[in-house]
Motif scaffolding. Sequence first.
Motif, short mmCIF file in Angstrom:
data_model
loop_
_atom_site.label_atom_id
_atom_site.label_comp_id
_atom_site.label_asym_id
_atom_site.label_seq_id
_atom_site.Cartn_x
_atom_site.Cartn_y
_atom_site.Cartn_z
N GLN A 39 0.82 -1.20 0.40
CA GLN A 39 -0.36 0.15 -0.14
C GLN A 39 1.03 1.29 0.03
OE1 GLN A 39 -2.83 -0.27 3.13
NE2 GLN A 39 -3.91 -0.98 2.50
N GLN A 40 0.36 2.56 -0.62
CA GLN A 40 1.14 3.42 -0.88
C GLN A 40 0.74 4.49 0.43
OE1 GLN A 40 0.86 5.44 -4.55
NE2 GLN A 40 1.84 3.10 -6.05
N PHE A 41 1.52 4.58 0.75
CA PHE A 41 1.72 6.22 1.48
C PHE A 41 3.28 7.41 1.86
CE2 PHE A 41 0.29 1.70 3.77
CZ PHE A 41 -0.85 2.45 4.72
N LEU A 42 2.28 8.12 2.19
CA LEU A 42 3.26 9.74 2.66
C LEU A 42 3.82 9.14 3.79
CD1 LEU A 42 0.99 12.19 1.40
CD2 LEU A 42 2.21 10.84 -0.09
N PHE A 43 5.49 9.75 3.37
CA PHE A 43 6.79 10.16 3.85
C PHE A 43 7.28 10.93 4.22
CE2 PHE A 43 6.25 5.63 3.11
CZ PHE A 43 5.15 5.09 4.40
N THR A 44 7.67 11.97 4.87
CA THR A 44 9.00 12.24 5.53
C THR A 44 10.10 11.98 5.34
OG1 THR A 44 8.62 13.43 7.03
CG2 THR A 44 7.72 14.21 5.83
N GLU A 45 12.14 12.10 5.07
CA GLU A 45 12.57 11.99 5.14
C GLU A 45 12.85 11.89 7.18
OE1 GLU A 45 17.53 13.12 4.16
OE2 GLU A 45 15.87 14.57 4.07
N ASN A 46 12.79 12.05 8.42
CA ASN A 46 13.02 11.90 9.18
C ASN A 46 11.93 11.14 9.81
OD1 ASN A 46 10.42 13.87 9.51
ND2 ASN A 46 11.37 14.73 10.77
N MET A 47 11.27 9.92 8.70
CA MET A 47 10.61 8.71 8.83
C MET A 47 10.75 7.60 8.80
SD MET A 47 6.83 10.50 7.61
CE MET A 47 5.62 9.13 8.70
N LEU A 48 12.23 8.16 8.17
CA LEU A 48 12.85 6.55 7.53
C LEU A 48 14.41 6.66 8.09
CD1 LEU A 48 11.35 7.15 3.57
CD2 LEU A 48 10.56 5.01 5.76
N PHE A 49 14.92 5.66 7.62
CA PHE A 49 16.45 4.93 7.99
C PHE A 49 16.44 4.74 7.14
CE2 PHE A 49 15.48 3.13 12.35
CZ PHE A 49 16.11 3.89 13.15
N THR A 50 18.08 4.95 6.94
CA THR A 50 18.33 4.26 5.82
C THR A 50 19.37 3.19 5.91
OG1 THR A 50 20.57 4.80 5.82
CG2 THR A 50 20.23 6.38 4.59
N SER A 51 18.80 1.72 4.45
CA SER A 51 19.26 0.82 4.59
C SER A 51 20.41 0.27 5.47
CB SER A 51 18.97 -0.17 3.59
OG SER A 51 20.14 -0.13 2.76
N GLY A 52 21.36 1.42 4.95
CA GLY A 52 22.98 1.07 5.50
C GLY A 52 22.65 1.26 7.15
#
Length: 97
Positions: A69-82
């Motif tokens: 499903q699609q959602f909206l995100f901002t940068e501070n909601m996510l971690f980079t995989s590394g």
Amino acid sequence: MLKIGKTYYLKTWEELKKASNGDYSGALDFGEILFLSRMKILCGDKICIIRKYPYHEGVYQGIDMKISQQFLFTENMLFTSGLRKMIEVRNESRTKV
């Protein structure tokens, strides 16, 4: 800055509360996006960014890889995989005795 086509991990609920702009009152405030408590099931999931959201700067549209499903995100909601991998390795080394 998030990159289109890349995969990121959504932060845990506790990390999202810390990153939110306001006190918790049923939803976490990320500017143009509210992350609702019913969306807790998404925490920790892989998110693939599919495009920039055209109506708000710094908002991206992503698809949750687990439930598609699609959602909206901002940068501070996510971690980079590394970064997520580094955290997992560090936590693993702490638990080994």
